[in-house]
Design a protein around this motif. Structure first.
Motif, mmCIF file in Angstrom:
data_model
loop_
_atom_site.group_PDB
_atom_site.id
_atom_site.type_symbol
_atom_site.label_atom_id
_atom_site.label_comp_id
_atom_site.label_asym_id
_atom_site.label_seq_id
_atom_site.Cartn_x
_atom_site.Cartn_y
_atom_site.Cartn_z
ATOM 1 N N ALA A 1 5.313 3.133 -1.868
ATOM 2 C CA ALA A 1 5.862 4.489 -1.993
ATOM 3 C C ALA A 1 6.285 4.775 -3.428
ATOM 4 N N GLN A 2 6.868 3.770 -4.090
ATOM 5 C CA GLN A 2 7.265 3.955 -5.485
ATOM 6 C C GLN A 2 6.054 4.005 -6.409
ATOM 7 N N ALA A 3 5.136 3.075 -6.208
ATOM 8 C CA ALA A 3 4.001 2.959 -7.115
ATOM 9 C C ALA A 3 3.109 4.186 -7.107
ATOM 10 N N LYS A 4 2.901 4.783 -5.935
ATOM 11 C CA LYS A 4 1.960 5.903 -5.866
ATOM 12 C C LYS A 4 2.477 7.162 -6.561
ATOM 13 N N GLN A 5 3.754 7.166 -6.924
ATOM 14 C CA GLN A 5 4.288 8.294 -7.677
ATOM 15 C C GLN A 5 3.754 8.323 -9.107
ATOM 16 N N LEU A 6 3.334 7.147 -9.608
ATOM 17 C CA LEU A 6 2.901 7.042 -10.995
ATOM 18 C C LEU A 6 1.422 6.705 -11.165
ATOM 19 N N VAL A 7 0.870 5.946 -10.224
ATOM 20 C CA VAL A 7 -0.509 5.468 -10.357
ATOM 21 C C VAL A 7 -1.213 5.595 -9.014
ATOM 22 N N PRO A 8 -2.463 6.058 -8.985
ATOM 23 C CA PRO A 8 -3.175 6.133 -7.703
ATOM 24 C C PRO A 8 -3.421 4.751 -7.120
ATOM 25 N N LEU A 9 -3.294 4.642 -5.803
ATOM 26 C CA LEU A 9 -3.457 3.370 -5.106
ATOM 27 C C LEU A 9 -4.762 3.361 -4.316
ATOM 28 N N LEU B 1 -4.225 1.071 -9.160
ATOM 29 C CA LEU B 1 -3.851 -0.192 -8.532
ATOM 30 C C LEU B 1 -4.773 -0.419 -7.343
ATOM 31 N N LEU B 2 -5.320 -1.626 -7.249
ATOM 32 C CA LEU B 2 -6.253 -1.979 -6.175
ATOM 33 C C LEU B 2 -5.679 -3.169 -5.405
ATOM 34 N N PHE B 3 -5.451 -2.982 -4.114
ATOM 35 C CA PHE B 3 -4.814 -3.995 -3.287
ATOM 36 C C PHE B 3 -5.769 -4.551 -2.233
ATOM 37 N N ASP B 4 -5.750 -5.866 -2.076
ATOM 38 C CA ASP B 4 -6.305 -6.478 -0.881
ATOM 39 C C ASP B 4 -5.427 -6.056 0.297
ATOM 40 N N GLN C 1 -5.295 6.268 -1.659
ATOM 41 C CA GLN C 1 -6.208 7.403 -1.792
ATOM 42 C C GLN C 1 -7.555 7.110 -1.131
ATOM 43 N N ARG C 2 -7.942 5.830 -1.166
ATOM 44 C CA ARG C 2 -9.195 5.446 -0.520
ATOM 45 C C ARG C 2 -9.141 3.947 -0.233
ATOM 46 N N ILE C 3 -9.712 3.554 0.893
ATOM 47 C CA ILE C 3 -9.803 2.142 1.245
ATOM 48 C C ILE C 3 -11.275 1.768 1.298
ATOM 49 N N PHE C 4 -11.641 0.774 0.490
ATOM 50 C CA PHE C 4 -13.014 0.281 0.452
ATOM 51 C C PHE C 4 -13.116 -0.944 1.357
ATOM 52 N N VAL C 5 -14.159 -0.967 2.172
ATOM 53 C CA VAL C 5 -14.339 -2.048 3.135
ATOM 54 C C VAL C 5 -15.710 -2.675 2.915
ATOM 55 N N SER C 6 -15.761 -3.988 2.902
ATOM 56 C CA SER C 6 -16.983 -4.697 2.521
ATOM 57 C C SER C 6 -18.179 -4.343 3.391
ATOM 58 N N VAL D 1 -12.643 4.746 -12.728
ATOM 59 C CA VAL D 1 -11.713 4.028 -13.598
ATOM 60 C C VAL D 1 -12.384 2.743 -14.083
ATOM 61 N N PRO D 2 -12.430 2.497 -15.388
ATOM 62 C CA PRO D 2 -13.035 1.264 -15.887
ATOM 63 C C PRO D 2 -12.316 0.031 -15.337
ATOM 64 N N LEU D 3 -13.063 -1.054 -15.178
ATOM 65 C CA LEU D 3 -12.495 -2.283 -14.623
ATOM 66 C C LEU D 3 -11.257 -2.738 -15.378
ATOM 67 N N GLU D 4 -11.284 -2.593 -16.705
ATOM 68 C CA GLU D 4 -10.148 -3.086 -17.514
ATOM 69 C C GLU D 4 -8.881 -2.260 -17.327
ATOM 70 N N ASN D 5 -9.004 -1.120 -16.682
ATOM 71 C CA ASN D 5 -7.836 -0.268 -16.436
ATOM 72 C C ASN D 5 -7.362 -0.302 -14.984
ATOM 73 N N ILE D 6 -7.854 -1.293 -14.239
ATOM 74 C CA ILE D 6 -7.451 -1.482 -12.848
ATOM 75 C C ILE D 6 -6.618 -2.750 -12.734
ATOM 76 N N LEU D 7 -5.498 -2.668 -12.043
ATOM 77 C CA LEU D 7 -4.686 -3.844 -11.738
ATOM 78 C C LEU D 7 -4.930 -4.205 -10.279
ATOM 79 N N PHE D 8 -5.386 -5.434 -10.046
ATOM 80 C CA PHE D 8 -5.849 -5.886 -8.736
ATOM 81 C C PHE D 8 -4.900 -6.929 -8.165
#
Length: 216
Positions: A99-107, A8-11, A133-138, A160-167
């Motif tokens: 907190a719930q999401a990171k139990q199943l998928v890396p954030l 999972l990739l979050f703004d 797990q990591r924060i990317f900054v422009s 992780v391939p792009l198609e397997n990321i939820l943004f």
């Protein structure tokens, strides 16, 4: 559906942290004596703004450009005080979802941001940001959303391939770019959009948030 989503990739701004540009203009107005409405009308996401977010120019150079564009004469420290006032706090309810999401998928997180803002939010919101797990900054990447190269660099870095990321992002342009690259992407208008998306992939047991409880 979690077998299809590997990350999972979050703004950050507008999704994890509430932001309010009016707070920035109010402080610059206080220091300069120029009405906040006038400063707002002169402010734009111009070439200097984008260069600052890509790490091409330092804060002092960007503040010099603002002095010209906004027609105000304030110190770097005063610019900085207003600049960092944009952050209001955590989006209500987001902490529990992470907190719930990171139990199943890396954030992971990806923010169009600059060194000044990064230093501020990394310190001020260290607790909630520890969910990632990591924060990317422009400004560190040298690329910003919605550039395809920015998303590709992140996919490569996390393996992780792009198609397997939820943004998740609150800007339609960024969401559209991600989708064209094959990513699953959610345009976040309220926390209910995040809840529903996590429910759809099996991370939350309750998918639908009543309309009356949506954050406005």
């Amino acid at each position: 559906m979690t077998d299809r989503i590997h990350a999972l990739l979050f703004d950050l701004g507008g999704v994890i942290l509430e932001i309010d540009f009016s707070r920035v203009f109010a402080i610059w107005s206080e220091h300069s004596g120029v009405p906040a409405a006038v400063i707002r009308s002169r402010f734009s996401f111009d070439a200097s703004y984008r260069a600052h977010e890509c790490g091409e120019i330092a804060a002092a150079t960007y503040f010099d450009s603002l002095r010209v564009a906004l027609g105000i004469r304030i110190s770097d420290a005063q610019f900085r005080a207003g600049w960092n006032a944009i952050f209001v706090g955590e989006v209500p309810g987001i902490r529990g979802l992470l907190a719930q999401a990171k139990q199943l998928v890396p954030l992971y997180a990806f923010s169009n941001s600059n060194a000044e803002h990064h230093a501020y939010w990394a310190r001020q919101y260290a607790d909630i940001l520890s969910n990632f797990q990591r924060i990317f900054v422009s400004y560190e990447l040298g690329r910003r959303k919605p550039e395809a190269e920015a998303f590709a660099a992140i996919a490569s870095a996390i393996g992780v391939p792009l198609e397997n990321i939820l943004f998740f992002d609150d800007t339609d342009e960024n969401v559209g770019s991600a989708r064209r690259l094959g990513m699953r992407a959610i345009h976040v208008k309220s926390i209910a959009d995040i809840k529903d998306a996590l429910g759809n992939i099996g991370i939350l047991s309750c998918r639908r948030t009543p309309a009356s409880s949506k954050r406005r």
